[in-house]
Design an enzyme around this catalytic site. Structure first.
Site, PDB file in Angstrom:
ATOM      1  N   ASN A 161      84.844   4.346  75.051  1.00 17.18           N
ATOM      2  CA  ASN A 161      85.476   4.091  73.762  1.00 17.18           C
ATOM      3  C   ASN A 161      85.049   5.141  72.744  1.00 17.18           C
ATOM      4  O   ASN A 161      83.991   5.757  72.871  1.00 17.18           O
ATOM      5  CB  ASN A 161      85.119   2.692  73.267  1.00 17.18           C
ATOM      6  CG  ASN A 161      85.572   1.613  74.235  1.00 17.18           C
ATOM      7  OD1 ASN A 161      86.501   1.827  75.006  1.00 17.18           O
ATOM      8  ND2 ASN A 161      84.916   0.480  74.211  1.00 17.18           N
ATOM      9  N   HIS A 178      83.589   9.912  75.738  1.00 16.50           N
ATOM     10  CA  HIS A 178      84.852  10.510  75.301  1.00 16.50           C
ATOM     11  C   HIS A 178      84.836  10.914  73.833  1.00 16.50           C
ATOM     12  O   HIS A 178      85.897  11.174  73.261  1.00 16.50           O
ATOM     13  CB  HIS A 178      86.007   9.548  75.578  1.00 16.50           C
ATOM     14  CG  HIS A 178      86.256   9.341  77.032  1.00 16.50           C
ATOM     15  ND1 HIS A 178      87.005   8.288  77.532  1.00 16.50           N
ATOM     16  CD2 HIS A 178      85.843  10.046  78.129  1.00 16.50           C
ATOM     17  CE1 HIS A 178      87.038   8.356  78.856  1.00 16.50           C
ATOM     18  NE2 HIS A 178      86.346   9.419  79.237  1.00 16.50           N
ATOM     19  N   ASN A 307      85.654  -7.727  84.359  1.00 20.58           N
ATOM     20  CA  ASN A 307      86.885  -7.304  83.700  1.00 20.58           C
ATOM     21  C   ASN A 307      87.944  -8.382  83.888  1.00 20.58           C
ATOM     22  O   ASN A 307      87.951  -9.088  84.900  1.00 20.58           O
ATOM     23  CB  ASN A 307      87.382  -5.981  84.293  1.00 20.58           C
ATOM     24  CG  ASN A 307      88.461  -5.330  83.449  1.00 20.58           C
ATOM     25  OD1 ASN A 307      88.236  -5.050  82.270  1.00 20.58           O
ATOM     26  ND2 ASN A 307      89.625  -5.087  84.024  1.00 20.58           N
TER      27      ASN A 307
END
Length: 341
Positions: A161, A178, A307
């Site tokens: 994120n 990122h 998840n």
């Protein structure tokens, strides 16, 4: 990238009040603005991202499996890899959850090579920036930070994120695989600067947009990609780097771009120092995250994946949990004897 870079009852998280749909900022500019003559411009179109067809969303793992996963991780150094599902509880939509809006991500080559793509990106992000800045850590961020001090030490939270919410919740260290949206990097001289300062500069360069900011933000939040009025603002002005005149780009990894070598090195060092890997809220669709699961398995480290919806590494998980992140993490915090944050 995801929202979390670039890319809902989404990949594991709940939902708080809406923030900005950051993924829409990075949607491709290949679609021609509705009021522009001639053919579409921009770079090559990528396949659209969105919910996985036929995916089994909404499953909940039984309590004994959830408890077994904590027992596997307990009192051992753990590297944690997180994705967009961590931030859906902060109002930041993901790319692959069951309510994700399909979109074709903008590539690095498109952003660098096409003025229209840069105008579209900066116009969108100027409209949404104040809304994005209001995003705060959600329950999943705070619960994970509580677990570090009680259930298992973490060698690092490696996050895909770009929202900075793990650090804001108290996790430490955090590896922003990122990058971060609150920073801007010159593509020529590599200088870093503040996104907030750039925001004010772009408002002053685009007074008509600045005067209509709340109205445009409300419309952009509802309109499909490429249909909001802000997307048709081909006259939007953005500044060059004040130091060298180069192209300014958000300090995040676009599709088609590699993460910075030193950041990847820090992430792998955290994995090397760990005895296990915990994956939270990521479909592991892109190689950038998947490689850490595969590296952990090569090192004979157990891998726990939590998840909502399938992941690309389901077959490689030692334990695969299904459910909402905040529910599972809250159970673990309670079992560790810590107060719920």
């Amino acid at each position: 990238m995801t929202s979390s870079a670039t890319p809902a009852a989404a990949e594991g998280g709940g939902r708080a009040g809406p923030a900005a749909d950051v993924g829409r900022w990075f949607a491709t500019a290949t679609r021609k603005p509705l009021d522009a003559p001639g053919p579409a411009r921009g770079g090559p179109r990528r396949q659209a991202w969105g919910p996985m067809e036929g995916a089994d969303y909404g499953r909940r793992s039984p309590a004994d499996e959830v408890d077994a996963a904590l027992a596997l991780l307990r009192d051992r150094p753990v590297a944690v890899l997180t994705g967009a599902g961590m931030s859906t509880g902060s109002g930041l939509p993901d790319y692959r959850g069951r309510e994700a809006v399909p979109r074709s991500p903008m590539t690095y080559q498109e952003f660098i090579g096409h003025d229209l793509a840069r105008r579209r990106y900066w116009a969108r992000s100027t409209v949404g920036w104040e809304q994005f800045r209001r995003a705060r850590p959600g329950p999943a961020h705070r619960l994970l930070a509580a677990l570090h001090a009680t259930a298992f030490p973490n060698t690092a939270v490696i996050t895909q994120n770009v929202d900075g919410l793990h650090a804001a919740a108290g996790s430490d260290p955090v590896v922003d695989l990122h990058g971060r949206l609150d920073r801007v990097r010159c593509q020529q001289c590599d200088a870093l600067s503040s996104r907030t300062a750039l925001h004010q500069r772009m408002l002053s360069m685009n007074p008509q947009l600045a005067a209509r900011l709340p109205e445009l933000a409300a419309e952009a939040a509802q309109a499909p990609d490429g249909d909001a009025e802000v997307d048709r603002t081909s006259s939007f002005r953005y500044p060059p780097c004040p130091l060298c005149g180069g192209i300014l780009k958000p300090d995040v990894v676009f599709f088609g771009e590699s993460a910075r070598r030193e950041v990847v090195g820090a992430a792998f060092a955290a994995l090397e120092a760990a005895d296990a890997l915990l994956v939270l809220g990521s479909s592991l669709t892109v190689q950038s995250g998947l490689r850490f699961v595969r590296a952990a398995r090569r090192q004979d480290q157990p891998v726990v994946i939590l998840n909502d919806g399938p992941t690309r590494a389901d077959a490689e998980a030692t334990l695969r949990l299904h459910g909402r992140l905040e529910e599972v993490l809250a159970r673990w915090v309670h079992a560790a004897g810590a107060p719920l944050p």
